[in-house]
Scaffold this active site. Sequence first.
Site, PDB file in Angstrom:
ATOM      1  N   GLU A   1      -7.120  -5.869  -5.626  1.00  0.00           N
ATOM      2  CA  GLU A   1      -5.981  -6.156  -4.744  1.00  0.00           C
ATOM      3  C   GLU A   1      -5.986  -7.646  -4.383  1.00  0.00           C
ATOM      4  OE1 GLU A   1      -6.416  -3.930  -1.110  1.00  0.00           O
ATOM      5  OE2 GLU A   1      -4.364  -4.328  -0.433  1.00  0.00           O
TER       6      GLU A   1
ATOM      7  N   CYS B   1      -5.084   0.362  -2.949  1.00  0.00           N
ATOM      8  CA  CYS B   1      -6.054   0.555  -1.857  1.00  0.00           C
ATOM      9  C   CYS B   1      -5.723   1.774  -0.976  1.00  0.00           C
ATOM     10  CB  CYS B   1      -6.128  -0.736  -1.057  1.00  0.00           C
ATOM     11  SG  CYS B   1      -7.521  -0.855   0.095  1.00  0.00           S
TER      12      CYS B   1
ATOM     13  N   LYS C   1       2.809  -1.983  -2.210  1.00  0.00           N
ATOM     14  CA  LYS C   1       2.016  -1.054  -1.389  1.00  0.00           C
ATOM     15  C   LYS C   1       2.896  -0.374  -0.340  1.00  0.00           C
ATOM     16  CE  LYS C   1      -2.527  -1.303   0.976  1.00  0.00           C
ATOM     17  NZ  LYS C   1      -3.581  -2.310   1.357  1.00  0.00           N
TER      18      LYS C   1
END
Lengths: 259, 259
Positions: free
Chosen positions: A32, A135, A101
Site C-alpha cells: 500500500e 489493507c 480503498k
Amino acid sequence: MLIAVSQQAAGDLTAAAARAAAAGAQLLLCPEMVTTGYHIGADIPALSEPADGPAARAMARLAREHGIALAYGYPERDGHDVFNAVQLIGPDGTRLANYRKTHLFGELDRAWFTPGERAVVQAELHGIRIGLLICYDVEFPETVRAHALAGADLLLVPTALMTPYEIVADTLVPARAYESQLYVAYANHTGRERELRYCGRSCVVAPTGQVLTRAGSAEQLLLAQIEPELLRTSRAENTHLTDRRPELYPDLVREGATA
Amino acid sequence: MLIAVSQQAAGDLTAAAARAAAAGAQLLLCPEMVTTGYHIGADIPALSEPADGPAARAMARLAREHGIALAYGYPERDGHDVFNAVQLIGPDGTRLANYRKTHLFGELDRAWFTPGERAVVQAELHGIRIGLLICYDVEFPETVRAHALAGADLLLVPTALMTPYEIVADTLVPARAYESQLYVAYANHTGRERELRYCGRSCVVAPTGQVLTRAGSAEQLLLAQIEPELLRTSRAENTHLTDRRPELYPDLVREGATA
C-alpha cells in the site's frame, strides 16, 4: 501464472521488478502507498498524483522493460479528492485497473483520504481474474465475498499492517481465501514509519487455505504459482460459494444496520 | 459468565454437566447431535424427537439438577421434517431457544435433514446475548455477521468437525470472532464414527481474536470467562461493525448470485 510479492519499505520498485522478472514471475504485487510511504501525514496531498500521472508512467516503463505486470499502492488525486489507491499495470504498460480503498482505517486514513465508492474492481491477466483490495478492506469478509461472486480467482491486497495486528495476516487472510475459494496475495511494508512498526508477514494463500509462502518481518520477495486447476478442484470440494443462502442474510446490506 | 465446552463423544452429558457446574460454569456447550451421534445415517429419523420431547425433558432435568444452562445438538422432528438442531435450556429447565442448521454440509446432512429457514436465533442469559449456529454454518461469514448485527455477544457452535478440516477450528473460528467482534464457543466431537475421524480442537475465542482455550483431540472440558467489559473495549478498538459499508455489497443477498 507465477506471481511475486515484494515485502519492502516504501520507495523504488526497480530492484523488486528485476528480481521478480528474473525469477519468471508474470506479476509483481507491492505494498500500500509504496510509491510515497503510508504514514506520511500532511505530505499526502502534495505527493498524490492522477492515475495516469508521472508515477503511473514510470511504473508502465518498468513493466514494459521487464515484461511483468505491476500492482502498486499510491495516493491518487482526482480533482479535490485524494484516494488511497492501487493500480494494476499490464506487462505492456497498459493500465488495466485502478481501485480506491473503500474501507478507510481510522484517522490514519480518514484524515487524508476520500473513500472509494466501488467495491469490486477487477481485470483479467493471463486468463486469471484479478480483484483489487487494500489493507483494512480485506478484514471485511463482505469485500472478498463480493469479489468471489463476481468471479475473482486471485485477490491482490497491498497493505500497511502494523503491530499488533498480526492476526489479520495470520488468520483473517487465510480465512478469506478458504471461505471464498480464491487465491489471496497480501503485500506488506517492512520497518518503521514514525511511531508505526510494520509487521511484515506478507503471504500468498491458496483457496484450500494453505499458506503457500509467508514472509517474516524483513524485506523479502515471495514467489507463488496461481493454478487454475487447483481453483477448480478446491471449489469442487469446498462448495461454500454455491452453499450460501443469500435469502437468509438481508440485514447484511441494510444501511444503518451496523451494530 | 463462566462457560464450559464439553469436547466429547456422543452420549451422556451427566458427567460433563456435573463437572462444569462444580467448576462454577453457568452454561455448558456440547457438540452437534450429541444426544444420538452425528454420523448415524439411517438411524436419524427414528432417533429424532420434537423440541419438547423426552431428550429435551431429560436435559431440562439435568439443567435444573445442576443449576446450569445447557446447549446441545440433537435431531429434531417436526411433522415429516427432521432438522439438525441445537437447543438452549436455562438453568431452571426452561427452553430458551431452538435453532435449526441453515447450511447443510454435503450428503452427510442433506440425505437426512431439512434445512432451517431462520438464520438468526438468539436468547439472553445472565445479561449476555447468545446466538446459535451449527458446524458448517460458521464457515459462512454471513451467518456470524447477521448475529453480530442483531446484537450477539456470544455464539454457541456445536460441531462435528472431521479430519482434514482443522482449518475451520484453527483459522475460521478465530477470524469470525475478530471480524464480527463477539465471543465464539465451538464444541466438537472426539474419536471416530464409521469412517469419520473427528479432529477435536474445540475452543473459545474472544472478540480480540485471542484463543482463550483450545482442546487437543481427546475428550476435554474447557472453561472460559465471557466478559462484557472485554466486549466493550474490544469493540471500541476494533470498529469493524461500524466501519462496514452495507451499501457497497448488494450482491451478497442477491439470490442466484452464487458464483
